[in-house]
Scaffold this active site. Sequence first.
Site, short mmCIF file in Angstrom:
data_model
loop_
_atom_site.label_atom_id
_atom_site.label_comp_id
_atom_site.label_asym_id
_atom_site.label_seq_id
_atom_site.Cartn_x
_atom_site.Cartn_y
_atom_site.Cartn_z
N ARG A 147 -32.80 30.41 -67.15
CA ARG A 147 -31.62 30.40 -66.26
C ARG A 147 -30.65 29.30 -66.66
O ARG A 147 -30.05 28.63 -65.82
CB ARG A 147 -32.03 30.22 -64.79
CG ARG A 147 -32.95 31.29 -64.27
CD ARG A 147 -32.30 32.67 -64.25
NE ARG A 147 -33.25 33.66 -63.75
CZ ARG A 147 -34.11 34.31 -64.51
NH1 ARG A 147 -34.13 34.09 -65.82
NH2 ARG A 147 -34.95 35.18 -64.01
N SER A 194 -31.23 36.11 -55.36
CA SER A 194 -32.08 34.91 -55.39
C SER A 194 -31.23 33.66 -55.24
O SER A 194 -30.31 33.43 -56.03
CB SER A 194 -32.87 34.85 -56.69
OG SER A 194 -33.73 35.95 -56.81
N GLU A 230 -29.80 28.54 -57.41
CA GLU A 230 -29.44 29.42 -58.51
C GLU A 230 -27.92 29.62 -58.61
O GLU A 230 -27.37 29.57 -59.70
CB GLU A 230 -30.15 30.77 -58.35
CG GLU A 230 -29.94 31.68 -59.53
CD GLU A 230 -31.18 32.44 -59.96
OE1 GLU A 230 -31.04 33.54 -60.48
OE2 GLU A 230 -32.29 31.90 -59.80
#
Length: 345
Positions: free
Chosen positions: A165, A242, A338
Amino acid sequence: MTLKILNNCNLMRNNTLALQSTAEYFCEVINTADLREALTFARSKNLAVTVLGAGSNVVLKNNLFGLVISINLKGIHHSIDGNNVVLSVAAGESWSELVEYALRNNWYGIENLVQIPGSVGAAPIQNIGAYGVELSDVFLSLDAMDIRTGEINSLSHKLCGFGYRDSIFKSKRKNRHIILEIKIKLSLTADVQCDYPLLSEALKKETRKSTGPITPQIVARTISDIRRRKYPDPSIIANVGSFFKNPVLNSDSVRRFLECYPLAPVFEINGAEYKVAAGWLIERCGLKGFRSGNVGMSSEQALVLLNYGNASSRELLQFSESVKQQVLSVFGISLELEPTVYGSF
């Protein structure tokens, strides 16, 4: 000037959390000429530049000072070389629609990334990933415009510095480039990736209905079904999917963690680092389905933070901070958001 630039623009429709936020200046660009004009305007007024794609991975605070640019560049081109298909995809294209387009043409490699919301241009920044596959697995290069100079640079896979990520666009090149187009390499041959535990279990049920092989289409359909069950539609209830990253632990930390929680879902990344399922940590803290005021965690998927209506960015971020603190208190593990947070209160 031909580009339409708005002043004091409401961005509620430009973020899937449906947060009230005002851009000092706002424009939408559909080609590189528009983009250069927008950057010239920003430089002439000494304005900071914020780039928005589909708004599906951002938290917008009350005010975004400077110029907010919405990227709406379109176009998909392909070339075939033997068994390989190289796709050049403009940054404003929908990632989810790109996956479906590839499947319709029997081009394989990104079927596990089906139904991930957001634009193609945002995909390399986050190095999007799901169910055992990451963008970096198929990525070749990208073209990006330097915000300061307007120069277009091509960046290779290596230069993008992909991680879990993560990419160089979240660190050394943060707020420096605007991604225009990405190039990915797909295959004409199906090579399904179905080792991810949740997917593997779902496919076992699928194969009981059929004796044929597991195809990329079956994988995509199965993942789509999982995502529909786990992730609420932001057009019905505001969210960004998320909200927290899966924390990454080194081998010593994960060993100590598993001694205390042997049944915790842990996934190896590279032999030295391991992901711990953030949703499991949040659920073990009793926060799955927990609501406070206008904000809460989904009762279907503990990773998803919901705006039940009229939540402010301050309320939402304070709630997320309380979730982080409870996980830290119970497990000694720090969660990271995130989505990217922009603006000021």
